[in-house]
Structure formats: structure tokens, C-alpha cells
Design a protein around this motif. Structure first.
Motif, PDB file in Angstrom:
ATOM      1  N   SER A   3      10.151  12.179  -6.524  1.00  0.00           N
ATOM      2  CA  SER A   3      10.202  13.146  -5.428  1.00  0.00           C
ATOM      3  C   SER A   3       9.146  12.794  -4.392  1.00  0.00           C
ATOM      4  CB  SER A   3       9.972  14.559  -5.961  1.00  0.00           C
ATOM      5  OG  SER A   3      11.036  14.939  -6.805  1.00  0.00           O
ATOM      6  N   GLY A   4       9.560  12.758  -3.147  1.00  0.00           N
ATOM      7  CA  GLY A   4       8.644  12.391  -2.075  1.00  0.00           C
ATOM      8  C   GLY A   4       8.532  10.904  -1.860  1.00  0.00           C
ATOM      9  N   GLY A   5       9.246  10.109  -2.677  1.00  0.00           N
ATOM     10  CA  GLY A   5       9.190   8.657  -2.529  1.00  0.00           C
ATOM     11  C   GLY A   5      10.084   8.157  -1.407  1.00  0.00           C
ATOM     12  N   ARG A   6       9.955   6.862  -1.089  1.00  0.00           N
ATOM     13  CA  ARG A   6      10.735   6.240  -0.013  1.00  0.00           C
ATOM     14  C   ARG A   6      11.557   5.101  -0.603  1.00  0.00           C
ATOM     15  NH1 ARG A   6       9.586   2.060   3.663  1.00  0.00           N
ATOM     16  NH2 ARG A   6      10.593   2.273   5.698  1.00  0.00           N
TER      17      ARG A   6
ATOM     18  N   ALA B 112       0.838  -1.201   0.000  1.00  0.00           N
ATOM     19  CA  ALA B 112       0.000   0.000   0.000  1.00  0.00           C
ATOM     20  C   ALA B 112       0.870   1.248   0.000  1.00  0.00           C
ATOM     21  CB  ALA B 112      -0.919  -0.002   1.222  1.00  0.00           C
ATOM     22  N   ASP B 113       1.938   1.213   0.793  1.00  0.00           N
ATOM     23  CA  ASP B 113       2.869   2.336   0.852  1.00  0.00           C
ATOM     24  C   ASP B 113       3.523   2.565  -0.511  1.00  0.00           C
ATOM     25  OD1 ASP B 113       4.237   4.372   2.278  1.00  0.00           O
ATOM     26  OD2 ASP B 113       6.014   3.086   2.400  1.00  0.00           O
ATOM     27  N   GLU B 114       3.904   1.463  -1.183  1.00  0.00           N
ATOM     28  CA  GLU B 114       4.536   1.569  -2.492  1.00  0.00           C
ATOM     29  C   GLU B 114       3.556   2.117  -3.535  1.00  0.00           C
ATOM     30  OE1 GLU B 114       5.864  -2.391  -3.131  1.00  0.00           O
ATOM     31  OE2 GLU B 114       7.656  -2.164  -1.872  1.00  0.00           O
ATOM     32  N   ALA B 115       2.296   1.689  -3.438  1.00  0.00           N
ATOM     33  CA  ALA B 115       1.288   2.177  -4.392  1.00  0.00           C
ATOM     34  C   ALA B 115       1.089   3.685  -4.234  1.00  0.00           C
ATOM     35  CB  ALA B 115      -0.030   1.440  -4.183  1.00  0.00           C
ATOM     36  N   LEU B 116       1.068   4.144  -2.981  1.00  0.00           N
ATOM     37  CA  LEU B 116       0.921   5.581  -2.740  1.00  0.00           C
ATOM     38  C   LEU B 116       2.160   6.338  -3.188  1.00  0.00           C
ATOM     39  CD1 LEU B 116      -0.796   5.474   0.770  1.00  0.00           C
ATOM     40  CD2 LEU B 116      -1.866   5.998  -1.431  1.00  0.00           C
ATOM     41  N   ALA B 117       3.342   5.720  -2.956  1.00  0.00           N
ATOM     42  CA  ALA B 117       4.587   6.359  -3.388  1.00  0.00           C
ATOM     43  C   ALA B 117       4.635   6.492  -4.903  1.00  0.00           C
ATOM     44  CB  ALA B 117       5.796   5.549  -2.893  1.00  0.00           C
ATOM     45  N   ALA B 118       4.065   5.486  -5.598  1.00  0.00           N
ATOM     46  CA  ALA B 118       4.048   5.531  -7.059  1.00  0.00           C
ATOM     47  C   ALA B 118       3.257   6.732  -7.556  1.00  0.00           C
ATOM     48  CB  ALA B 118       3.460   4.244  -7.616  1.00  0.00           C
ATOM     49  N   LEU B 119       2.218   7.103  -6.822  1.00  0.00           N
ATOM     50  CA  LEU B 119       1.425   8.266  -7.200  1.00  0.00           C
ATOM     51  C   LEU B 119       2.219   9.558  -7.027  1.00  0.00           C
ATOM     52  CD1 LEU B 119      -1.997   7.299  -5.584  1.00  0.00           C
ATOM     53  CD2 LEU B 119      -1.360   7.153  -7.999  1.00  0.00           C
ATOM     54  N   LYS B 120       3.164   9.529  -6.091  1.00  0.00           N
ATOM     55  CA  LYS B 120       3.989  10.718  -5.852  1.00  0.00           C
ATOM     56  C   LYS B 120       5.120  10.839  -6.867  1.00  0.00           C
ATOM     57  CE  LYS B 120       3.438  10.322  -0.813  1.00  0.00           C
ATOM     58  NZ  LYS B 120       4.178  10.086   0.452  1.00  0.00           N
TER      59      LYS B 120
ATOM     60  N   LYS C  51       9.356  -8.320  -8.683  1.00  0.00           N
ATOM     61  CA  LYS C  51       9.167  -7.212  -7.754  1.00  0.00           C
ATOM     62  C   LYS C  51       8.731  -5.950  -8.507  1.00  0.00           C
ATOM     63  CE  LYS C  51       9.801  -4.769  -3.914  1.00  0.00           C
ATOM     64  NZ  LYS C  51       9.010  -4.992  -2.701  1.00  0.00           N
ATOM     65  N   ARG C  52       7.651  -5.345  -8.051  1.00  0.00           N
ATOM     66  CA  ARG C  52       7.210  -4.079  -8.643  1.00  0.00           C
ATOM     67  C   ARG C  52       7.914  -2.949  -7.902  1.00  0.00           C
ATOM     68  NH1 ARG C  52       1.000  -2.594  -8.178  1.00  0.00           N
ATOM     69  NH2 ARG C  52       1.677  -2.272  -6.019  1.00  0.00           N
ATOM     70  N   LEU C  53       9.036  -2.524  -8.464  1.00  0.00           N
ATOM     71  CA  LEU C  53       9.824  -1.487  -7.808  1.00  0.00           C
ATOM     72  C   LEU C  53       9.084  -0.154  -7.859  1.00  0.00           C
ATOM     73  CD1 LEU C  53      13.404  -2.197  -9.209  1.00  0.00           C
ATOM     74  CD2 LEU C  53      12.563  -2.729  -6.912  1.00  0.00           C
ATOM     75  N   PRO C  54       9.064   0.582  -6.747  1.00  0.00           N
ATOM     76  CA  PRO C  54       8.470   1.927  -6.777  1.00  0.00           C
ATOM     77  C   PRO C  54       9.323   2.842  -7.652  1.00  0.00           C
ATOM     78  CG  PRO C  54       9.523   1.494  -4.658  1.00  0.00           C
ATOM     79  CD  PRO C  54       9.545   0.207  -5.411  1.00  0.00           C
ATOM     80  N   PRO C  55       8.750   3.939  -8.152  1.00  0.00           N
ATOM     81  CA  PRO C  55       9.498   4.828  -9.056  1.00  0.00           C
ATOM     82  C   PRO C  55      10.830   5.295  -8.489  1.00  0.00           C
ATOM     83  CG  PRO C  55       7.185   5.407  -9.060  1.00  0.00           C
ATOM     84  CD  PRO C  55       7.357   4.362  -7.989  1.00  0.00           C
ATOM     85  N   VAL C  56      10.897   5.554  -7.192  1.00  0.00           N
ATOM     86  CA  VAL C  56      12.154   6.031  -6.609  1.00  0.00           C
ATOM     87  C   VAL C  56      13.225   4.952  -6.692  1.00  0.00           C
ATOM     88  CG1 VAL C  56      11.545   5.347  -4.233  1.00  0.00           C
ATOM     89  CG2 VAL C  56      13.171   7.211  -4.629  1.00  0.00           C
TER      90      VAL C  56
END
Length: 314
Positions: A92-95, A81-89, A278-283
Motif C-alpha cells: 500500500s502506497g507503493g509505486r 532510493a525511491d524503491e528503498a523508500l517504497a519498500a518501507l511502505k 533486480k530487487r523488485l519493490p514489494p508492490v
């Protein structure tokens, strides 16, 4: 269990993974009594003991084993869930959650600092450990990418090389071999070697090289800390096989010498590694590209003192 908190579940999972309160507390940056309190509170919610102690060791009870399965599922769901929200950001602002072996201590913070300077409001969770523990983290999906010298031989893992890693033989400046040139490898057979522990990337690189050369070193001491090995070598207790990236400061200060041994430096590669599915977040994707494009040049700049070039091995 409806009154259990996520913090209690996270502490329980860490204690169950390590089967050790002190190591779990260190990982979570809390006190050992604090970790114990969280587990006791969770046991009160469960109405059953989750651990039992036999001698000095603790073990999961049947209830603990069941709860561990669900705890990991909860942690993973919240992470996704955290990664999905980070993807929307976006970046910048990612973790960025990343793990690196301890030999990376000497340059990796500099790489992270440069990346964060280019991307606003990125937060970083960095884990530094030995290879065995980081491979375990990849398997448990508790890190996004990881940085290793030797990727796991696993078809479910993607590993891409981004920078060379030279290994050298070091000694105290006053050592009898310090001023000699083109030292035959066999001349080191009777020297006292201080080496990293079994399972570390540095130890694996050494053992692979020795197997290829059909030579054995006289290992007199194993130490799980590169810093402690350097201090032991400086004190004259023996010589060592270490990454050249870890000794720049000591070379500049004249506290260590690199021996001119035939066949050295032994060159390996740094790899950025993650699970194939693994679905890596954008950051994390951005950081991977940053390493692949600029990692080698930045590491050379950060550690200084360029080493002789040899053919790299995957």
C-alpha cells in the motif's frame, strides 16, 4: 553543472535515448518545445553542446556521450532510493512501474484496476510499446517487471507464464472464406495479409508458426498499430493474424469474423518478466503473484469470448 535540475537530466536522457525530441517529449508527456528548452538549459550549465544536427537527424556530441553515462547513473540512483523508500511502505502506497506490449492494451488496464482496488494508494507508471522497445527497457533497467509474449533469450532474465494467448486469422464478415469451415492453411497462401511490424510479438508468433508449417503468407501491408490493422481488415483490404484478445468488441458488433482455419487458434503464453538480479519493490512482487495466481481467469473474464483450447507453447 551544480545548478542543473533532475528534470533537465531526465529530459536529456530521453532525447539521447531516442535521438528524437518528439518521441522523448511524448514519453515524458510534455511538448517538444519544452523538451528542447530543458536540453538548452542543460547545455548552458555544461558549457558545451550536447547534440549536433546533421540533416534531419541529431547525434550526441562527445560531451553528450559522457553526460549520458552520468545522467543514467543519477537516474538509477534516485530510482533505487525511491524503491528503498517504497519498500518501507510495503505494498500500500507503493509505486508500480511496469511495461506491456501493445497487444495487452485490451485487458491490462483491467488487471491493474483490479490490483489497485485491493491495495490502497498504489500508483502505477504504465508503458505500452512494442517488444523491441520493452526488451530495451529491461536491459536499461527503466522498468520493473514487463509483460511479454516472448521473453528475451537472456540468462539474466526471469520469465514466468501466467495466461494463454490465442492468435487467430480475422477477416471482414463479407469475405469469401468467412462462412467456410476447416479451411486448409494452404488456402490462405494467395490472400492479402495485413500484419504487425517486424520485431513485434504478434509478428514473431506468426513467423514462428509459419516456419513450423513451412507455409508463407502473402504480406501486402505492415502496420505498427493493431487498431489500424483491424480497420483495414474491416474495410476489406485483406485478412490478418492477430491476438484473439484484441478483437472481442469487433466480434460482438459483427464487424470482424474469425476464420475457421485448420491449426488455429495458435496458442502462446503471456509472461511476467524481470531481470534476475533486480530487487523488485514489494508492490511489484505483489503484482507478480497476483498475475501468476489470478491473471488467466481475469483476462478470460475481461476479454470474453473463450477460444478453443490447444496445447500451449512456452
Amino acid at each position: 553543472m551544480k545548478d542543473a535540475t533532475f528534470r533537465q537530466i531526465k529530459v536529456f536522457e530521453a532525447v539521447a535515448r531516442h535521438l528524437n525530441y518528439s518521441r522523448a517529449a511524448e514519453e515524458l508527456r510534455m511538448s517538444q518545445p519544452g523538451a528542447s528548452i530543458h536540453v538548452k538549459q542543460l547545455e548552458a550549465h555544461a558549457g558545451l553542446p550536447l547534440f549536433e544536427q546533421l540533416g534531419k537527424r541529431i547525434y550526441l556530441t562527445p560531451a553528450g556521450r559522457d553526460l549520458l553515462h552520468y545522467s543514467r547513473a543519477i537516474i538509477q540512483q534516485l530510482k533505487e532510493a525511491d524503491e528503498a523508500l517504497a519498500a518501507l511502505k510495503g505494498v500500500s502506497g507503493g509505486r508500480l512501474s511496469i511495461a506491456v506490449i501493445s497487444a495487452g492494451d485490451y485487458f491490462f488496464p483491467g488487471l491493474l484496476a483490479e490490483f489497485c482496488r485491493r491495495h490502497e494508494d498504489v500508483t502505477v507508471q504504465l508503458t505500452v510499446n512494442n517488444r523491441e522497445e520493452i526488451v530495451h527497457q529491461l536491459g536499461e533497467n527503466t522498468t520493473d517487471p514487463a509483460v511479454l509474449l516472448r521473453p528475451p533469450a537472456n540468462p539474466d532474465v526471469i520469465a514466468e507464464a501466467f495466461a494463454p494467448q490465442p492468435h487467430v486469422i480475422i477477416a471482414a464478415p463479407g469475405h469469401g472464406l468467412a462462412r467456410k469451415r476447416r479451411i486448409p492453411l494452404q488456402a490462405l497462401a494467395n490472400e492479402a495479409f495485413i500484419v504487425r511490424e517486424q520485431g513485434s510479438d504478434t509478428r514473431l508468433a506468426m513467423e514462428e508458426f509459419l516456419a513450423e508449417c513451412r507455409v508463407k503468407f502473402n504480406v501486402t501491408m505492415e502496420i505498427g498499430s493493431t487498431e489500424t490493422i483491424k480497420q483495414a481488415v474491416i474495410a476489406g483490404m485483406g485478412i490478418s493474424f492477430l491476438s484473439a484478445h484484441t478483437i472481442g468488441t469487433e466480434l460482438e458488433l459483427g464487424r470482424l469474423s474469425v476464420l475457421d482455419v485448420e491449426g488455429f487458434p495458435v496458442m502462446r503464453k503471456w509472461h511476467i518478466v524481470h531481470r534476475k538480479n533486480k530487487r523488485l519493490p514489494p508492490v511489484a512482487v505483489a503484482f507478480k503473484e497476483f498475475l501468476l495466481q489470478e491473471g488467466a481467469a481475469l483476462i478470460e473474464r475481461l476479454v470474453g469470448r473463450a477460444m478453443p483450447k490447444r496445447k500451449l507453447r512456452s
